[in-house]
Design an enzyme around this catalytic site. Structure first.
Site, mmCIF file in Angstrom:
data_model
loop_
_atom_site.group_PDB
_atom_site.id
_atom_site.type_symbol
_atom_site.label_atom_id
_atom_site.label_comp_id
_atom_site.label_asym_id
_atom_site.label_seq_id
_atom_site.Cartn_x
_atom_site.Cartn_y
_atom_site.Cartn_z
ATOM 1 C CB CYS A 383 41.363 29.235 22.698
ATOM 2 S SG CYS A 383 42.264 30.748 23.076
ATOM 3 C CG HIS A 509 41.645 30.118 17.906
ATOM 4 N ND1 HIS A 509 40.345 29.943 18.313
ATOM 5 C CD2 HIS A 509 42.201 30.976 18.796
ATOM 6 C CE1 HIS A 509 40.113 30.673 19.395
ATOM 7 N NE2 HIS A 509 41.230 31.313 19.706
ATOM 8 C CD GLU A 511 39.339 27.511 15.863
ATOM 9 O OE1 GLU A 511 40.254 26.737 16.193
ATOM 10 O OE2 GLU A 511 38.868 28.391 16.630
#
Ligand code: GLN
Length: 548
Positions: A383, A509, A511
């Site tokens: 990001c 993202h 994650e």
């Protein structure tokens, strides 16, 4: 399917005892027995969602597929169970009041005095039952944020009391407490637990199971004492001893029979054993690494590890897949300058530049990226980290003087990262970013395609700014390509540098989607690249030795 069972998890004595991990572990155990589960978090603060909270206050803000900005515990729920959560899985006092006040203004309660009981508690109940009513779950596990006795938790505890009363054996309450060890006395102390259960009883809630967080094992005597003072069966006093990794907790809870206790209390069948083979394999690999890498996480919230929770957990998953221990070094971006970069980053095998907002520490991020790019160190930008890599490339490769993102410099001559058109009209702050999952198409001739092994991917977003397409042709000519695109809105979602062993920046993202069952391919590949890089650094030495 039998009726949905509602399990509540409350906490007492101290905060941060790990209610989220206990809830996720119980869910994992029930799921491994073939039950369908979902976990929900009720947060007692007045923010409508945690999206506007500083990560220093509350750790990372987790984003669901459907674009809700939520508490980081939802990340644990997904990482443990591999079941996506949604808007419905996180409720705050702010959102409850917002709904009730909107209803009042619409005239839904015409003539009535709107009160905490029953209107607020009814709305809390509705939000809990909403998940049960989908008919998709055998168990809805609801974690109540905060600690019993807090003024702001009272409406939630009152709702638990009502639901326990109304639902009988379709409902059970787990209370998590702390049993401290006093080294001076050489003893574990049960009194705080007794007091905490008393506080719960004052609100009319009798816990069915007490989970005791402890540094040392609880013997039967101690368990018996807690059972006697707190009106629970001795088998319902569960030890939760400190574990090396949170991923061990489901195994520890199984040993303590937390799952069978819940099944017994809710009159559910106990006719098989949980299948935890894959989970145990994961744990084994995690604990027996064959190699080791040092990865730098460059960000500005480094004092608080929870600020990057999903990233640190994604590395744990990737570490198990690669059987490679990842030592994560958190580096404050404000410390990195042109002079300190080499010293601070020199021995790293990979550099990740973290997501974030605002100007502080931004130049340090850009210096780290330059260092990684020029020295061919594996680089992963997420990001804001991706946006910084675009800025770095503009300044140092394309020679666009003082190029920047308009988030940091509105008047830059080269706005290589700029605000999305529809974002320019938005005034409010909460829930107004580009949020949630969006599709992305990968270029077949790219590194990311070889990593994902698929053309179409879906990843979750949380940002306002984007790559400025006006400059795309210049970037691609100079070697930074857009390898992932949102074709509907023509947005660059991934950039990579062709002439670099591993240089990838993603606007989304990844994650948020890494779980134990499905570690994220980008993290897995990044750790692998870091490992290769480390070997390449040591190889000449080994060869020399071999030659001798
Ligand atoms: N601040 C940047 C934006 O709004 C990046 C956000 C992030 O890293 N999550 O676009």
């Amino acid at each position: 399917m039998a009726r949905t069972k509602y399990i509540f998890v409350t906490g007492g004595v101290a905060s941060s005892l790990g209610k989220g991990i206990i809830s996720a572990s119980l869910a994992k155990l029930l799921q491994s027995r073939g039950f369908s589960i979902t976990i929900q978090k009720l947060d007692p603060y007045i923010n409508v969602d945690p999206g506007t909270l500083n990560p220093y206050e509350h750790g990372e803000c987790y984003v669901t597929q459907d674009g809700a900005e939520t508490d980081l515990d939802l990340g644990h729920y997904e990482r443990f169970t591999n079941v996506p959560t949604s808007q419905e899985n996180n409720v705050t006092t702010g959102s409850i009041y917002q709904t009730v006040i909107q209803k009042e203004r619409k005239g839904d309660y015409l003539g009535q005095t709107v009160q905490v009981i029953p209107h607020i508690t009814d709305e809390i109940k509705r939000r809990i039952m909403l998940l049960g009513k989908t008919g998709r779950y055998d168990f809805v596990i609801t974690e109540i944020g905060g600690t019993v006795g807090d003024i702001e938790s009272l409406p939630y505890i009152e709702t638990v009391r009502q639901m326990r009363w109304e639902l009988g054996r379709d409902c059970a309450v787990i209370h998590l407490t702390l049993v401290p060890y006093l080294s001076a006395a050489g003893e574990l102390k049960t009194k705080p637990t007794q007091h905490s259960v008393k506080t719960l009883l004052e609100s009319g809630v009798q816990p069915d199971i007490i989970v005791c967080r402890t540094e040392k094992p609880l013997n039967d005597n101690l368990k018996g004492k807690i059972a006697l003072f707190c009106n629970v069966e001795p088998s319902s006093v569960i030890e939760s001893i400190d574990a090396k990794t949170i991923y061990e907790v489901p195994i520890l809870m199984k040993k303590e029979n937390l799952d069978t206790e819940i099944l017994r209390k809710t009159l559910m069948p106990i006719d098989n054993e949980p299948d935890l083979k894959k989970w145990e394999e994961f744990l084994y690999k995690l604990k027996h690494p064959q190699s080791e890498v040092e990865i730098g996480l460059v960000g500005k919230y480094v004092e608080l590890k929870d600020a990057y929770k999903s990233i640190t957990e994604s590395f744990v998953h990737a570490s198990a897949v690669n059987e490679c221990k990842v030592n994560l070094r958190l580096i404050h971006s404000e410390r990195i300058t042109g002079n300190t970069a080499a010293e601070l980053l020199d021995d790293l095998d990979g550099i990740l530049v973290a997501p974030g907002f605002g100007e502080r520490g931004i130049e340090g991020k850009i210096f780290s990226i330059q260092y990684a790019r020029e020295n061919k160190i594996p680089f992963f930008g997420i990001c804001l980290g991706m946006q910084c890599s675009v800025v770095e490339f503009a300044r140092n490769v394309l020679h666009y003087d003082k190029a920047h993102s308009t988030e940091m410099n509105r008047l830059t001559k080269y706005p290589v990262i700029d605000m999305m058109e529809e974002q320019k009209k938005i005034k409010g702050m909460g829930g107004t970013m580009r949020l949630g999952a969006y599709p992305c198409k990968l270029n077949k001739d790219s590194k990311v395609y070889s990593i994902y092994q698929s053309v179409n991917i879906n990843e979750r977003h949380r940002h306002r700014y984007e790559f400025n397409n006006e400059y795309l042709a210049e970037y691609e000519k100079a070697g930074m390509i857009a390898s992932g695109i949102n074709t509907k809105d023509n947005l660059v979602e991934i950039i990579e540098i062709k002439d670099h062993p591993w240089f990838i920046g993603v606007q989304f993202h990844p994650e948020y989607q890494s779980t134990v069952a499905k570690p994220h391919p980008l993290f897995t590949s990044f750790v692998k690249a870091a490992n290769v890089y480390r070997q390449s650094k040591t190889k000449p030495l080994n060869l020399q030795r071999f030659d001798l």
